[in-house]
Motif scaffolding. Structure first.
Motif, PDB file in Angstrom:
ATOM      1  N   ALA A 166      10.848   4.809  -8.927  1.00 14.68           N
ATOM      2  CA  ALA A 166      11.258   5.685 -10.030  1.00 14.68           C
ATOM      3  C   ALA A 166      10.116   5.929 -11.001  1.00 14.68           C
ATOM      4  O   ALA A 166       9.978   7.026 -11.546  1.00 14.68           O
ATOM      5  CB  ALA A 166      12.453   5.071 -10.771  1.00 14.68           C
ATOM      6  N   THR A 167       9.273   4.935 -11.215  1.00 11.72           N
ATOM      7  CA  THR A 167       8.145   5.070 -12.139  1.00 11.72           C
ATOM      8  C   THR A 167       6.883   5.563 -11.440  1.00 11.72           C
ATOM      9  O   THR A 167       6.191   6.446 -11.936  1.00 11.72           O
ATOM     10  CB  THR A 167       7.851   3.728 -12.837  1.00 11.72           C
ATOM     11  OG1 THR A 167       9.026   3.302 -13.541  1.00 11.72           O
ATOM     12  CG2 THR A 167       6.699   3.872 -13.821  1.00 11.72           C
ATOM     13  N   THR A 168       6.602   5.004 -10.268  1.00 10.13           N
ATOM     14  CA  THR A 168       5.374   5.367  -9.544  1.00 10.13           C
ATOM     15  C   THR A 168       5.480   6.721  -8.863  1.00 10.13           C
ATOM     16  O   THR A 168       4.467   7.365  -8.587  1.00 10.13           O
ATOM     17  CB  THR A 168       5.048   4.323  -8.468  1.00 10.13           C
ATOM     18  OG1 THR A 168       6.127   4.284  -7.512  1.00 10.13           O
ATOM     19  CG2 THR A 168       4.859   2.943  -9.075  1.00 10.13           C
ATOM     20  N   GLY A 169       6.708   7.144  -8.525  1.00  3.72           N
ATOM     21  CA  GLY A 169       6.882   8.365  -7.755  1.00  3.72           C
ATOM     22  C   GLY A 169       6.591   8.195  -6.277  1.00  3.72           C
ATOM     23  O   GLY A 169       6.492   9.182  -5.538  1.00  3.72           O
ATOM     24  N   VAL A 170       6.488   6.943  -5.810  1.00  2.00           N
ATOM     25  CA  VAL A 170       6.145   6.647  -4.413  1.00  2.00           C
ATOM     26  C   VAL A 170       7.269   5.818  -3.794  1.00  2.00           C
ATOM     27  O   VAL A 170       7.636   4.769  -4.343  1.00  2.00           O
ATOM     28  CB  VAL A 170       4.816   5.869  -4.321  1.00  2.00           C
ATOM     29  CG1 VAL A 170       4.505   5.499  -2.877  1.00  2.00           C
ATOM     30  CG2 VAL A 170       3.681   6.698  -4.917  1.00  2.00           C
ATOM     31  N   PRO A 171       7.839   6.245  -2.668  1.00  2.00           N
ATOM     32  CA  PRO A 171       8.893   5.463  -2.016  1.00  2.00           C
ATOM     33  C   PRO A 171       8.421   4.050  -1.658  1.00  2.00           C
ATOM     34  O   PRO A 171       7.249   3.833  -1.348  1.00  2.00           O
ATOM     35  CB  PRO A 171       9.212   6.265  -0.747  1.00  2.00           C
ATOM     36  CG  PRO A 171       8.771   7.655  -1.058  1.00  2.00           C
ATOM     37  CD  PRO A 171       7.575   7.504  -1.948  1.00  2.00           C
ATOM     38  N   GLU A 199       0.137   2.796  -4.742  1.00  2.00           N
ATOM     39  CA  GLU A 199      -0.387   4.010  -4.111  1.00  2.00           C
ATOM     40  C   GLU A 199      -0.990   3.611  -2.769  1.00  2.00           C
ATOM     41  O   GLU A 199      -2.214   3.628  -2.575  1.00  2.00           O
ATOM     42  CB  GLU A 199      -1.430   4.694  -5.002  1.00  2.00           C
ATOM     43  CG  GLU A 199      -0.876   5.220  -6.306  1.00  2.00           C
ATOM     44  CD  GLU A 199      -1.919   5.936  -7.146  1.00  2.00           C
ATOM     45  OE1 GLU A 199      -3.096   6.022  -6.715  1.00  2.00           O
ATOM     46  OE2 GLU A 199      -1.558   6.428  -8.232  1.00  2.00           O
ATOM     47  N   PRO A 200      -0.146   3.232  -1.815  1.00  2.00           N
ATOM     48  CA  PRO A 200      -0.668   2.709  -0.551  1.00  2.00           C
ATOM     49  C   PRO A 200      -1.474   3.747   0.224  1.00  2.00           C
ATOM     50  O   PRO A 200      -1.170   4.935   0.194  1.00  2.00           O
ATOM     51  CB  PRO A 200       0.606   2.317   0.213  1.00  2.00           C
ATOM     52  CG  PRO A 200       1.696   3.124  -0.411  1.00  2.00           C
ATOM     53  CD  PRO A 200       1.326   3.283  -1.842  1.00  2.00           C
ATOM     54  N   ARG A 201      -2.518   3.277   0.876  1.00  2.00           N
ATOM     55  CA  ARG A 201      -3.312   4.128   1.753  1.00  2.00           C
ATOM     56  C   ARG A 201      -2.731   3.984   3.155  1.00  2.00           C
ATOM     57  O   ARG A 201      -2.904   2.949   3.798  1.00  2.00           O
ATOM     58  CB  ARG A 201      -4.781   3.714   1.707  1.00  2.00           C
ATOM     59  CG  ARG A 201      -5.458   4.017   0.372  1.00  2.00           C
ATOM     60  CD  ARG A 201      -6.872   3.491   0.339  1.00  2.00           C
ATOM     61  NE  ARG A 201      -6.887   2.031   0.324  1.00  2.00           N
ATOM     62  CZ  ARG A 201      -7.963   1.293   0.619  1.00  2.00           C
ATOM     63  NH1 ARG A 201      -9.103   1.876   0.954  1.00  2.00           N
ATOM     64  NH2 ARG A 201      -7.899  -0.038   0.567  1.00  2.00           N
ATOM     65  N   LEU A 202      -2.031   5.031   3.600  1.00  2.00           N
ATOM     66  CA  LEU A 202      -1.283   4.982   4.848  1.00  2.00           C
ATOM     67  C   LEU A 202      -1.925   5.859   5.908  1.00  2.00           C
ATOM     68  O   LEU A 202      -2.489   6.906   5.605  1.00  2.00           O
ATOM     69  CB  LEU A 202       0.160   5.451   4.619  1.00  2.00           C
ATOM     70  CG  LEU A 202       0.979   4.693   3.571  1.00  2.00           C
ATOM     71  CD1 LEU A 202       2.355   5.322   3.433  1.00  2.00           C
ATOM     72  CD2 LEU A 202       1.087   3.222   3.931  1.00  2.00           C
ATOM     73  N   SER A 203      -1.784   5.432   7.153  1.00  2.00           N
ATOM     74  CA  SER A 203      -2.194   6.266   8.286  1.00  2.00           C
ATOM     75  C   SER A 203      -1.085   6.259   9.324  1.00  2.00           C
ATOM     76  O   SER A 203      -0.409   5.247   9.535  1.00  2.00           O
ATOM     77  CB  SER A 203      -3.498   5.746   8.910  1.00  2.00           C
ATOM     78  OG  SER A 203      -3.336   4.423   9.389  1.00  2.00           O
TER      79      SER A 203
END
Length: 201
Positions: free
Chosen positions: A44-49, A76-80
């Motif tokens: 809710a705060t970060t905007g990232v699931p 803010e995970p770095r995903l691939s």
């Protein structure tokens, strides 16, 4: 076909009234994780699931172990090869109502079409009910019970669906089973799942 975008957060420019945890990750991912909402799984705060909660920390640790995330946890995970979405991305005071879920399902539908992944991981019973209803013909044959079907493979219409128990409820065995399923899929020719006939895996 690859998506031509370098955007990680909300790469398709969704606009959800009142703020949201928008879809996040690799827009060309083969693996798409669908959660519930910011109220249940965080962001809710970060905007990232799958951030700001124990559920998010546990899921991200699995993504890191199998090579999908650069860190064990990040806001803010770095995903691939992985994309994260919610059945209800909008931020609400409490858990969304059934009507609110129904209203915001269109955002998830749009992200699923845009990402066009091969494997859908349905985290929690609501996400599994959605996946069974929209992407298999098995909702009348399989109860949307992620605890009972955790880490199983269910073949659907164009997707392989993997139910995932609520991460806060995981035992060590549940976590290991999910890691094993993802590892097995990565070792297989999982891209052949697109367009397969519907069977119970």
């Amino acid at each position: 076909m690859e998506n031509v975008t370098d955007e990680t957060s909300n790469p398709f420019g969704m606009s959800v009234p009142g703020g949201a945890a928008y879809g996040y990750g690799d827009a060309n991912a083969d693996f798409h994780f669908i959660g519930d909402s910011p109220a249940r799984h965080g962001g809710a705060t970060t905007g990232v699931p799958f951030t700001e909660t124990e559920a998010g920390r546990r899921l991200q640790s699995v993504l890191h172990e199998v090579g999908f995330a650069a860190e064990a946890y990040s806001d803010e995970p770095r995903l691939s090869n992985t994309f994260l979405s919610y059945a209800h991305p909008g931020v609400t005071e409490g858990e969304p109502t059934d009507a609110e879920y129904a209203d915001q399902e269109r955002f998830l539908d749009a992200e699923l079409r845009a990402i066009n992944a091969h494997i859908l991981f349905a985290v929690g019973d609501r996400a599994l009910a959605y996946a069974l209803d929209q992407h298999t013909s098995l909702l009348d044959k399989i109860a949307p019970d992620t605890a009972a079907r955790h880490a199983e493979q269910v073949r659907g219409r164009g997707f392989l669906v993997v139910p995932v128990r609520e991460p806060e409820e995981w035992t060590d065995a549940d976590r290991a089973a999910l890691v094993s399923t993802i590892t097995d899929l990565l070792d297989s020719d999982y891209r052949q799942t697109k367009g397969v006939a519907t069977t119970i895996g």
